[in-house]
Design a protein around this motif. Structure first.
Motif, PDB file in Angstrom:
ATOM      1  N   ALA A 193      -5.928   6.197   3.959  1.00 26.98           N
ATOM      2  CA  ALA A 193      -7.412   5.705   4.310  1.00 26.98           C
ATOM      3  C   ALA A 193      -7.953   4.328   5.428  1.00 26.98           C
ATOM      4  CB  ALA A 193      -7.240   5.474   3.262  1.00 26.98           C
ATOM      5  N   GLU A 194      -7.127   3.957   5.080  1.00 27.00           N
ATOM      6  CA  GLU A 194      -7.125   2.174   5.312  1.00 27.00           C
ATOM      7  C   GLU A 194      -6.867   2.150   7.121  1.00 27.00           C
ATOM      8  OE1 GLU A 194      -5.349  -2.128   5.403  1.00 27.00           O
ATOM      9  OE2 GLU A 194      -5.664  -1.376   3.429  1.00 27.00           O
ATOM     10  N   SER A 228      -0.840   6.922   0.608  1.00 25.63           N
ATOM     11  CA  SER A 228      -2.171   7.769   0.598  1.00 25.63           C
ATOM     12  C   SER A 228      -3.001   6.008   0.761  1.00 25.63           C
ATOM     13  CB  SER A 228      -2.686   8.236  -0.550  1.00 25.63           C
ATOM     14  OG  SER A 228      -2.206   7.504  -1.443  1.00 25.63           O
ATOM     15  N   GLU A 229      -3.059   5.164   0.885  1.00 26.47           N
ATOM     16  CA  GLU A 229      -3.563   4.427   0.937  1.00 26.47           C
ATOM     17  C   GLU A 229      -3.662   3.807   2.775  1.00 26.47           C
ATOM     18  OE1 GLU A 229      -3.421   1.725  -3.658  1.00 26.47           O
ATOM     19  OE2 GLU A 229      -1.896   1.742  -2.463  1.00 26.47           O
ATOM     20  N   LEU A 257       0.368  -1.342   0.061  1.00 25.38           N
ATOM     21  CA  LEU A 257       0.521  -0.115  -0.180  1.00 25.38           C
ATOM     22  C   LEU A 257       0.951   0.944  -0.105  1.00 25.38           C
ATOM     23  CD1 LEU A 257      -2.350  -0.922   1.967  1.00 25.38           C
ATOM     24  CD2 LEU A 257      -2.176  -1.593  -0.276  1.00 25.38           C
ATOM     25  N   SER A 258       0.214   2.294  -0.692  1.00 27.45           N
ATOM     26  CA  SER A 258       1.380   3.240  -0.720  1.00 27.45           C
ATOM     27  C   SER A 258       0.381   4.011   0.668  1.00 27.45           C
ATOM     28  CB  SER A 258       0.399   4.559  -1.680  1.00 27.45           C
ATOM     29  OG  SER A 258      -0.916   4.688  -2.108  1.00 27.45           O
TER      30      SER A 258
END
Length: 220
Positions: free
Chosen positions: A182-183, A178-179, A175-176
């Motif tokens: 969000a998560e 930003s991901e 995951l980046s």
């Protein structure tokens, strides 16, 4: 204001490969090839002289191979990020290079637009490998197991707070930032802070090594 071009050094013993990479990268906006070399020893000298942002490093070369050259760059605290060039994505030497601090790898037949995008992403300090490629690399890297490596990874993971561990596992999934934000319901600044702490606590230099540590410890 236009951002400065990403400075790249190409190290490969195949003149045609160097010419092709120079043509691809030199023809794109925002990337500049500032030097090239035909072996690892020459590559180290060019990197020291040119101070590039990114080094595209072949693995199998005469005089000094890319694996040793990559290790020396990382141990020498070079600010250049190394992208390993390879023909096969399951190359065992590529996995070793990643453990030694390479920021990622590119296949030599990578489409031009993807190659340029990969170079730019690495120069920005962003994750190099997509989740699918990360999973493939991790699977190959951990196949067969290594008890001492697993013990070392678990000891390092134990240094983490619960939140840091969650971020590490997310990085292990490819995951980046930003991901992850969000998560895990975090702000981007918080994610970056956690990632910085992971580098220190896990004794690594990039996200690929975090992913390897996570999987060595059996968390992914």
């Amino acid at each position: 204001m236009t951002a400065p071009a990403v400075r790249v050094v190409v190290v490969d013993d195949d003149g045609l490969v160097r010419a092709g990479l120079r043509l691809i990268l030199g023809g794109s906006d925002g990337v500049e090839v500032v030097g090239e070399a035909a072996d690892g020893r020459e590559g180290l000298a060019v990197v020291e002289r040119e101070r590039p942002d990114v080094v595209l490093m072949d693995i199998r070369m005469p005089v000094l191979d890319g694996l040793t050259a990559t290790r020396r760059l990382v141990e020498g605290r070079s600010t250049a990020r190394v992208i390993v060039l390879t023909t096969f994505d399951t190359d065992e030497m590529v996995l070793t290079a990643l453990r030694h601090g390479a920021a990622g790898f590119l296949l030599k037949d990578t489409p031009p637009e993807d190659l340029v995008a990969g170079v730019v992403r690495v120069a920005r300090g962003e994750p190099m490998l997509s989740p699918s490629v990360t999973a493939q690399v991790i699977t190959a890297a951990t196949r067969g197991g290594d008890d001492s490596r697993e013990r070392s990874a678990r000891q390092r993971i134990e240094r983490l707070t619960e939140r840091e561990r969650e971020v590490a596992v997310a990085i292990g999934r490819g995951l980046s930032n930003s991901e992850i934000a969000a998560e895990l319901y975090m702000g981007m600044a918080t994610v970056k802070t956690h990632v910085g702490r992971l580098f220190t606590k896990l004794e690594v230099t990039n996200r690929v090594q975090i992913a390897l540590c996570v999987h060595d410890a059996g968390l992914g």
